[in-house]
Write an enzyme that holds these catalytic residues in place. Sequence first.
Site, PDB file in Angstrom:
ATOM      1  N   GLY A  45       0.979  -1.408  -0.217  1.00 34.54           N
ATOM      2  CA  GLY A  45       0.062  -0.051  -0.157  1.00 34.54           C
ATOM      3  C   GLY A  45       0.467   1.739  -0.012  1.00 34.54           C
ATOM      4  O   GLY A  45       1.851   1.417   0.833  1.00 34.54           O
ATOM      5  N   HIS A  48       3.663   5.489   2.761  1.00 42.20           N
ATOM      6  CA  HIS A  48       4.920   4.486   3.740  1.00 42.20           C
ATOM      7  C   HIS A  48       6.360   5.100   3.179  1.00 42.20           C
ATOM      8  O   HIS A  48       6.684   4.818   3.149  1.00 42.20           O
ATOM      9  CB  HIS A  48       4.978   2.939   4.082  1.00 42.20           C
ATOM     10  N   LYS A  98       5.943  -7.512   2.427  1.00 40.08           N
ATOM     11  CA  LYS A  98       5.603  -6.986   4.066  1.00 40.08           C
ATOM     12  C   LYS A  98       4.002  -8.607   4.741  1.00 40.08           C
ATOM     13  O   LYS A  98       3.456  -8.840   3.729  1.00 40.08           O
ATOM     14  CB  LYS A  98       5.359  -6.339   4.230  1.00 40.08           C
ATOM     15  N   ASP A 103      -1.391  -8.642   1.211  1.00 38.26           N
ATOM     16  CA  ASP A 103      -0.504  -8.847   0.760  1.00 38.26           C
ATOM     17  C   ASP A 103       0.448 -10.183   0.109  1.00 38.26           C
ATOM     18  O   ASP A 103       0.516 -10.640  -1.327  1.00 38.26           O
ATOM     19  CB  ASP A 103       0.868  -7.875   1.278  1.00 38.26           C
ATOM     20  N   HIS A 210      -0.043   1.564   9.834  1.00 36.36           N
ATOM     21  CA  HIS A 210      -0.945   1.469   8.924  1.00 36.36           C
ATOM     22  C   HIS A 210      -2.092   2.368  10.067  1.00 36.36           C
ATOM     23  O   HIS A 210      -3.255   2.060   9.102  1.00 36.36           O
ATOM     24  CB  HIS A 210      -2.257   0.177   8.381  1.00 36.36           C
ATOM     25  N   ASP A 356      52.958  17.541  47.815  1.00 34.14           N
ATOM     26  CA  ASP A 356      51.492  17.399  48.419  1.00 34.14           C
ATOM     27  C   ASP A 356      50.708  16.244  48.952  1.00 34.14           C
ATOM     28  O   ASP A 356      49.909  16.359  49.971  1.00 34.14           O
ATOM     29  CB  ASP A 356      51.085  19.055  48.471  1.00 34.14           C
ATOM     30  N   GLY A 357      51.296  14.979  48.571  1.00 39.85           N
ATOM     31  CA  GLY A 357      50.414  14.096  48.712  1.00 39.85           C
ATOM     32  C   GLY A 357      48.916  13.698  48.315  1.00 39.85           C
ATOM     33  O   GLY A 357      48.012  13.189  48.716  1.00 39.85           O
ATOM     34  N   ASP A 358      49.028  14.878  46.825  1.00 34.75           N
ATOM     35  CA  ASP A 358      47.400  15.022  46.325  1.00 34.75           C
ATOM     36  C   ASP A 358      47.684  14.499  44.956  1.00 34.75           C
ATOM     37  O   ASP A 358      46.154  13.988  44.041  1.00 34.75           O
ATOM     38  CB  ASP A 358      46.687  16.106  46.462  1.00 34.75           C
ATOM     39  N   ASP A 463      58.355   8.448  41.135  1.00 39.87           N
ATOM     40  CA  ASP A 463      57.601   9.219  41.235  1.00 39.87           C
ATOM     41  C   ASP A 463      55.601   9.478  41.150  1.00 39.87           C
ATOM     42  O   ASP A 463      55.676   7.951  40.507  1.00 39.87           O
ATOM     43  CB  ASP A 463      58.216   9.827  39.662  1.00 39.87           C
TER      44      ASP A 463
END
Length: 484
Positions: A45, A48, A98, A103, A210, A356-358, A463
Amino acid sequence: ICVDEALCGLVRASGGLSLLRGHRVVLRADLDNLKGKVALLSGGGSGHEPAHGGYLGAGMLSAAVAGGVFASPPPASILAAILCLHHAGASGVLLIVKNYTGDRLNFGLAAEQARNHGVLVDMVIVAEDCAFDQPSKAGRRGLCGTIFIHKLAGALAEEGCPLDQIVSKVTEVLKGIGTLGVSLSPCSVPGCLPSFDLPPGDMELGLGIHGEPGIKRLKVASADELVKTMIDHITNPDSQSHLPLKSDSVVVCVNNLGALSCLEMAVVTGAAIICLENRGVVVARVMSGSFMTSLEMAGVSLTLMRADQETLRLFGEHNTIPRPLSPVMRKALERVCSTLLEKQEELNSLDRAAGDGDCGNTHAQAAKAIREWLQDHVVPDCPGQLLSVLAGLVQEKMGGSSGALYSLFLTAAAARVTEGQNIAAAWARALCKASSGAESTRNLTAMAGRASYIAAERVTLPDPGAMAVAAILRAVLESLEGQK
């Protein structure tokens, strides 16, 4: 009349199409190129569009037959199309239909009549709708997955594959296709009232093409929520019509049912990709646009097709298909983030000896920023593009000299990484260098940063920044090796 005018407009706008006189049949203008090959005929049809007249050409359909709006075409027109393709020298004709009663009846009747004329003809029924948990006797409906069959069957026909082999291959592929639609509005056949009533704020799930209502009415939700609901339904193992889906590669079609804007389609498409990738599914191809509409319906359908390398080859017009990198790189990033968060205190401890430990906190901050980004973004399939994104992210979120250094490194690397490289091998070499380099920092004298103010003999640990880099590279390599 509107169907005839539309077909005329389609043909006039294209130099490669023609109309079969006396029928609503669109043909390829170069039918001579079909000699010795299987011809493909589809249709149904109207209403579509662009299906099916918009899919004619080499490697796709040879002809399309149109009925009235949402009405199956008559057997006489289908037969005329089959005979036209046969007389053009096609070795056989494949009908792609389909799964709707009209169909199947009309195409089936035309196929039998064509066989009486000596035509080699076969029919493939597309029935990939995932809406109904228990489909009726009529079976599952044929929806936008039909377009995938056009493409795959067309590629096989173009390669000279015989009719029986094409039927066998696409029948197998059909087992791995599933579609589900949702809409915010009904549609209206010209001259008629809307097909169903839908109050404001509601949406219809599981409707067809449809204008028929769906299986469930839901409240309007965000694109993310909607897509999740649709994919959950498509893959629900309790449903007889579900699509089994695990860590598969898929082709995704996000189909505009008629009236969604390009902006809305882009939002839904992004949500679909993210939802699938979060489930471990590899999204190998994406189609987004209007492929099989329902007049002016403001809705969308999702079609998923499981795809192996052969299917992707056919779908990609004979191009070599590399394995998509996006999910691989996502997993690598997730592993990097987990590693940095696990090593947060270890890196802080190393940093306390000379700074500085971060250091651990800084890297954990970057990991959290990347995790947050992963929740809302699709990882690019290009490594260089991903490195560029990460460069901007750490520059903004990581802070300190570490953020600047990582951003500098990632920006430089982004310009040099290509997809053709053996990434795992290159990463293994990088890890080896980074590990030995990190260990050698025990004997280095700091020339910059806070460590430069401390006597060298008191700095005997490696490091922390170098150790973090080695940990990142190791996490990436382990992730890559886990993909083999």
